[in-house]
Design a protein around this motif. Structure first.
Motif, PDB file in Angstrom:
ATOM      1  N   LYS A 157       0.837  -1.204   0.000  1.00  0.00           N
ATOM      2  CA  LYS A 157       0.000   0.000   0.000  1.00  0.00           C
ATOM      3  C   LYS A 157       0.867   1.248   0.000  1.00  0.00           C
ATOM      4  O   LYS A 157       0.609   2.208  -0.719  1.00  0.00           O
ATOM      5  CB  LYS A 157      -0.910   0.013   1.239  1.00  0.00           C
ATOM      6  CG  LYS A 157      -2.085  -0.954   1.217  1.00  0.00           C
ATOM      7  CD  LYS A 157      -2.873  -0.850   2.526  1.00  0.00           C
ATOM      8  CE  LYS A 157      -4.178  -1.628   2.502  1.00  0.00           C
ATOM      9  NZ  LYS A 157      -4.024  -3.071   2.248  1.00  0.00           N
ATOM     10  N   LEU A 158       1.899   1.226   0.834  1.00  0.00           N
ATOM     11  CA  LEU A 158       2.796   2.379   0.939  1.00  0.00           C
ATOM     12  C   LEU A 158       3.477   2.670  -0.390  1.00  0.00           C
ATOM     13  O   LEU A 158       3.536   3.822  -0.835  1.00  0.00           O
ATOM     14  CB  LEU A 158       3.828   2.115   2.041  1.00  0.00           C
ATOM     15  CG  LEU A 158       4.814   3.232   2.389  1.00  0.00           C
ATOM     16  CD1 LEU A 158       5.160   3.189   3.876  1.00  0.00           C
ATOM     17  CD2 LEU A 158       6.095   3.149   1.573  1.00  0.00           C
ATOM     18  N   PHE A 160       2.528   1.843  -3.420  1.00  0.00           N
ATOM     19  CA  PHE A 160       1.594   2.314  -4.452  1.00  0.00           C
ATOM     20  C   PHE A 160       1.206   3.775  -4.238  1.00  0.00           C
ATOM     21  O   PHE A 160       1.182   4.566  -5.189  1.00  0.00           O
ATOM     22  CB  PHE A 160       0.348   1.420  -4.509  1.00  0.00           C
ATOM     23  CG  PHE A 160      -0.560   1.782  -5.648  1.00  0.00           C
ATOM     24  CD1 PHE A 160      -0.172   1.579  -6.959  1.00  0.00           C
ATOM     25  CD2 PHE A 160      -1.801   2.355  -5.408  1.00  0.00           C
ATOM     26  CE1 PHE A 160      -0.994   1.935  -8.021  1.00  0.00           C
ATOM     27  CE2 PHE A 160      -2.636   2.720  -6.461  1.00  0.00           C
ATOM     28  CZ  PHE A 160      -2.234   2.505  -7.769  1.00  0.00           C
ATOM     29  N   SER A 161       0.949   4.137  -2.999  1.00  0.00           N
ATOM     30  CA  SER A 161       0.549   5.530  -2.731  1.00  0.00           C
ATOM     31  C   SER A 161       1.696   6.487  -3.011  1.00  0.00           C
ATOM     32  O   SER A 161       1.492   7.600  -3.502  1.00  0.00           O
ATOM     33  CB  SER A 161       0.069   5.678  -1.290  1.00  0.00           C
ATOM     34  OG  SER A 161       1.142   5.531  -0.391  1.00  0.00           O
ATOM     35  N   LEU A 162       2.884   6.023  -2.736  1.00  0.00           N
ATOM     36  CA  LEU A 162       4.077   6.827  -2.990  1.00  0.00           C
ATOM     37  C   LEU A 162       4.252   7.080  -4.483  1.00  0.00           C
ATOM     38  O   LEU A 162       4.594   8.193  -4.903  1.00  0.00           O
ATOM     39  CB  LEU A 162       5.224   6.047  -2.382  1.00  0.00           C
ATOM     40  CG  LEU A 162       6.683   6.169  -2.538  1.00  0.00           C
ATOM     41  CD1 LEU A 162       7.291   5.181  -1.553  1.00  0.00           C
ATOM     42  CD2 LEU A 162       7.152   5.825  -3.913  1.00  0.00           C
ATOM     43  N   GLU A 164       1.848   6.968  -6.892  1.00  0.00           N
ATOM     44  CA  GLU A 164       0.770   7.845  -7.383  1.00  0.00           C
ATOM     45  C   GLU A 164       1.008   9.280  -6.917  1.00  0.00           C
ATOM     46  O   GLU A 164       0.837  10.225  -7.679  1.00  0.00           O
ATOM     47  CB  GLU A 164      -0.596   7.348  -6.885  1.00  0.00           C
ATOM     48  CG  GLU A 164      -1.094   6.068  -7.549  1.00  0.00           C
ATOM     49  CD  GLU A 164      -1.535   6.266  -9.010  1.00  0.00           C
ATOM     50  OE1 GLU A 164      -1.617   7.411  -9.465  1.00  0.00           O
ATOM     51  OE2 GLU A 164      -1.793   5.251  -9.685  1.00  0.00           O
TER      52      GLU A 164
ATOM     53  N   LEU B 158       9.996  11.292  -0.140  1.00  0.00           N
ATOM     54  CA  LEU B 158       9.237  10.045  -0.147  1.00  0.00           C
ATOM     55  C   LEU B 158       8.039  10.129   0.797  1.00  0.00           C
ATOM     56  O   LEU B 158       6.908   9.752   0.433  1.00  0.00           O
ATOM     57  CB  LEU B 158      10.149   8.883   0.237  1.00  0.00           C
ATOM     58  CG  LEU B 158       9.574   7.467   0.195  1.00  0.00           C
ATOM     59  CD1 LEU B 158      10.661   6.462  -0.207  1.00  0.00           C
ATOM     60  CD2 LEU B 158       8.963   7.049   1.529  1.00  0.00           C
ATOM     61  N   SER B 161       5.271  12.538  -0.614  1.00  0.00           N
ATOM     62  CA  SER B 161       4.527  11.982  -1.754  1.00  0.00           C
ATOM     63  C   SER B 161       3.604  10.862  -1.303  1.00  0.00           C
ATOM     64  O   SER B 161       2.490  10.704  -1.808  1.00  0.00           O
ATOM     65  CB  SER B 161       5.483  11.471  -2.828  1.00  0.00           C
ATOM     66  OG  SER B 161       6.167  10.334  -2.379  1.00  0.00           O
ATOM     67  N   LEU B 162       4.052  10.119  -0.330  1.00  0.00           N
ATOM     68  CA  LEU B 162       3.261   9.030   0.225  1.00  0.00           C
ATOM     69  C   LEU B 162       1.991   9.573   0.909  1.00  0.00           C
ATOM     70  O   LEU B 162       0.908   9.015   0.752  1.00  0.00           O
ATOM     71  CB  LEU B 162       4.175   8.310   1.186  1.00  0.00           C
ATOM     72  CG  LEU B 162       3.903   7.311   2.231  1.00  0.00           C
ATOM     73  CD1 LEU B 162       5.247   6.832   2.732  1.00  0.00           C
ATOM     74  CD2 LEU B 162       3.113   7.860   3.382  1.00  0.00           C
ATOM     75  N   GLY B 165      -0.343  10.996  -1.820  1.00  0.00           N
ATOM     76  CA  GLY B 165      -0.910   9.867  -2.569  1.00  0.00           C
ATOM     77  C   GLY B 165      -1.945   9.113  -1.761  1.00  0.00           C
ATOM     78  O   GLY B 165      -3.034   8.782  -2.263  1.00  0.00           O
ATOM     79  N   GLU B 166      -1.631   8.863  -0.502  1.00  0.00           N
ATOM     80  CA  GLU B 166      -2.549   8.120   0.360  1.00  0.00           C
ATOM     81  C   GLU B 166      -3.884   8.849   0.537  1.00  0.00           C
ATOM     82  O   GLU B 166      -4.954   8.228   0.589  1.00  0.00           O
ATOM     83  CB  GLU B 166      -1.925   7.898   1.733  1.00  0.00           C
ATOM     84  CG  GLU B 166      -1.606   6.480   2.097  1.00  0.00           C
ATOM     85  CD  GLU B 166      -2.586   5.440   1.628  1.00  0.00           C
ATOM     86  OE1 GLU B 166      -3.717   5.388   2.146  1.00  0.00           O
ATOM     87  OE2 GLU B 166      -2.240   4.647   0.755  1.00  0.00           O
ATOM     88  N   ILE B 169      -5.897   8.034  -2.484  1.00  0.00           N
ATOM     89  CA  ILE B 169      -6.238   6.615  -2.587  1.00  0.00           C
ATOM     90  C   ILE B 169      -7.205   6.190  -1.492  1.00  0.00           C
ATOM     91  O   ILE B 169      -8.202   5.519  -1.758  1.00  0.00           O
ATOM     92  CB  ILE B 169      -4.952   5.760  -2.566  1.00  0.00           C
ATOM     93  CG1 ILE B 169      -4.183   5.992  -3.875  1.00  0.00           C
ATOM     94  CG2 ILE B 169      -5.265   4.287  -2.375  1.00  0.00           C
ATOM     95  CD1 ILE B 169      -2.738   5.563  -3.833  1.00  0.00           C
ATOM     96  N   HIS B 178      -7.066   2.653   5.709  1.00  0.00           N
ATOM     97  CA  HIS B 178      -6.034   2.476   4.685  1.00  0.00           C
ATOM     98  C   HIS B 178      -4.909   3.484   4.894  1.00  0.00           C
ATOM     99  O   HIS B 178      -3.720   3.136   4.828  1.00  0.00           O
ATOM    100  CB  HIS B 178      -6.665   2.649   3.294  1.00  0.00           C
ATOM    101  CG  HIS B 178      -5.820   2.164   2.149  1.00  0.00           C
ATOM    102  ND1 HIS B 178      -4.692   2.811   1.713  1.00  0.00           N
ATOM    103  CD2 HIS B 178      -5.940   1.078   1.346  1.00  0.00           C
ATOM    104  CE1 HIS B 178      -4.169   2.150   0.686  1.00  0.00           C
ATOM    105  NE2 HIS B 178      -4.908   1.094   0.444  1.00  0.00           N
ATOM    106  N   VAL B 182      -0.820   2.728   6.262  1.00  0.00           N
ATOM    107  CA  VAL B 182       0.378   3.171   5.555  1.00  0.00           C
ATOM    108  C   VAL B 182       1.261   4.028   6.468  1.00  0.00           C
ATOM    109  O   VAL B 182       2.488   3.910   6.444  1.00  0.00           O
ATOM    110  CB  VAL B 182       0.006   3.921   4.254  1.00  0.00           C
ATOM    111  CG1 VAL B 182       1.214   4.639   3.676  1.00  0.00           C
ATOM    112  CG2 VAL B 182      -0.562   2.946   3.243  1.00  0.00           C
TER     113      VAL B 182
END
Lengths: 192, 192
Positions: A157-158, A160-162, A164, B158, B161-162, B165-166, B169, B178, B182
Motif C-alpha cells: 500500500k505504501l 503504491f501511494s508513494l 501515485e 518520499l 509523496s506518500l 498519494g494516500e 487513494i 487504509h 500506511v
DNA sequence: TATTTTCTATCTACTAGAAGGTAGACGAAA
DNA sequence: TTTCGTCTACCTTCTAGTAGATAGAAAATA
C-alpha cells in the motif's frame, strides 16, 4: 475510415487529455479538434461522457495489468521486477511533454464528481496493484533481496501511494528527477 | 454583514468545494448556493476565479505551516512530531464526510489547467513541506529515534509523496484505515 | 447637530461562450 | 436497399463575468 480506427483515436486522445487536464477540464470539443472529427461523431461512438470513461477504464486496466503481469512472470530477481514496475509509472511521467500522470490517479482525484460505477473501477485498479505489489514483495523477501519490518501488505500500500503521489508532485515540479530520487530512496528502504 | 465575514465564508466554502470536487468542477454558482449570497457578490470580492484561487493559497499555505511549525517547535520527540505531522493530513481525510483531500494536492492534480503563478504557489507549498520534513528527520536521526539508509532529503520527499498519494487513494476506497495502515508502515521503516 | 455626499456591499438582470447532448440528412459500402 | 459512420444544425443548461440599480453606513460639510 474504419469504425475501430476512429474509436481507437478517440480513446487515445481522450486518455491523453484526461491524464493531462483531468476529466472535468476535458471536453468533447477538445477531442473533436484533436482527432479531426465532429463532436456528434464522438457521441455516436460514446453516447455520454460516462460511457467514454467506462470504456477508457475497461481498456486501460487490463492493458496495464498485462504489462505488470509480464514483469511478474519474468524470471528476473524481485529487485529488477520492482524497478520495472516503478518504471511503468516513470514512463507515464517522462512521456511527451512530461505533462501526464496515471489515468486512474487523475480520475481518482476527481472521484467525488463521478458515478459510483466509475469509483468501483478505480477502486479495483488500486486494489489489484496492491495485490501484485504484495506478491512481488513476498517473492523478494523469500529470495532474500528485500528486507523490511512491518506487514508486506502495508508495504505494498505504501509503495503504491508513494508512486501515485510522486507522479502528481514531480509533474508540478516539472522534474522527473524528483520521481527518480524517491524511487531510489524506496530501494534503500526495502533492500536487504 | 461585514466585508470580512462574507469574504471568509466565500473562502471557506470554496476551499471545501475544491478539496472535494476540484477546481474545474467547482463553480461560482456552487459557492453562491452554499454561502447564500448572489454570484455577483462573489465577483465583487474575487473578480475572477484565478483571484479566488490565489487568495485561497495565500491563506492556506501560511496557516498550514503555522500548524507544522508549532509541531516542529514543540519539545516532543521527533517520533511524536512526525506522528502529529501525519495527523494533519489524516485530519483532512477524516473530517466531515471523509470526502476531502489536501487543497494543494487537489490543485496540484489540475495544475496543467492553471496559470503559472498558481503552479509556483503549489510548488512552493510542496518544497516547504519537504524542507520541514528534512528538519524533522534530521532531528530524529540525531536523537537516535529514527534510523534509515539513504539521504534524509530523499526520505522527506518520499514521505510527502506518500501522504499526498494516500489521501487520494484512501478517499477512493472510502477507508481512513487504509491511510492509518500506511502511516504505521512508515514508522516501521524509519524507527531505529 | 442636521444634512448631504460618498463609499461599500449587495442585488437583479444580463451577456457571450462553452458544455453535453440530439435530430435528422447524406454518402459510401455491404 | 439497408446499415454504418459522419456530417450540419440545433437545443438546453451551465459557465465566468459585467452593468447598473439600490440600500445602508460612514464621512464630510453646513
Amino acid at each position: 475510415m474504419k469504425t475501430t480506427d476512429t474509436r481507437l483515436k478517440i480513446l487515445d486522445t481522450a486518455q491523453e487529455l484526461i491524464q493531462k487536464l483531468g476529466v472535468n477540464a476535458m471536453s468533447y470539443a477538445d477531442i473533436s479538434t484533436a482527432v479531426g472529427i465532429r463532436k456528434a461523431s464522438i457521441h455516436y461512438h460514446f453516447p455520454s461522457k460516462e460511457d467514454l470513461l467506462v470504456s477508457l477504464l475497461e481498456r486501460y486496466t487490463p492493458s496495464f495489468f498485462r504489462l505488470v503481469d509480464s514483469i511478474l512472470e519474468s524470471s528476473e530477481s524481485a529487485e529488477i521486477k520492482l524497478r520495472r514496475y516503478c518504471g511503468l509509472f516513470e514512463a507515464t511521467l517522462s512521456s511527451g511533454e512530461q505533462d501526464k500522470v496515471c489515468l486512474c490517479g487523475m480520475i481518482g482525484a476527481e472521484v467525488k464528481t463521478l458515478s459510483s460505477s466509475l469509483t468501483k473501477q478505480i477502486t479495483h485498479f488500486f486494489q489489484e496493484n496492491e495485490i501484485r505489489l504484495t506478491k512481488l514483495l513476498t517473492q523478494g523477501k523469500d529470495e532474500g533481496v528485500f528486507s523490511f519490518s512491518g506487514e508486506t501488505e502495508a508495504m505494498a500500500k505504501l509503495i503504491f501511494s508513494l508512486l501515485e503521489g510522486e507522479l502528481l508532485i514531480a509533474r508540478v515540479h516539472g522534474d522527473v528527477t524528483h520521481f527518480k530520487v524517491v524511487v531510489e530512496q524506496l530501494f534503500q528502504l526495502v533492500k536487504a
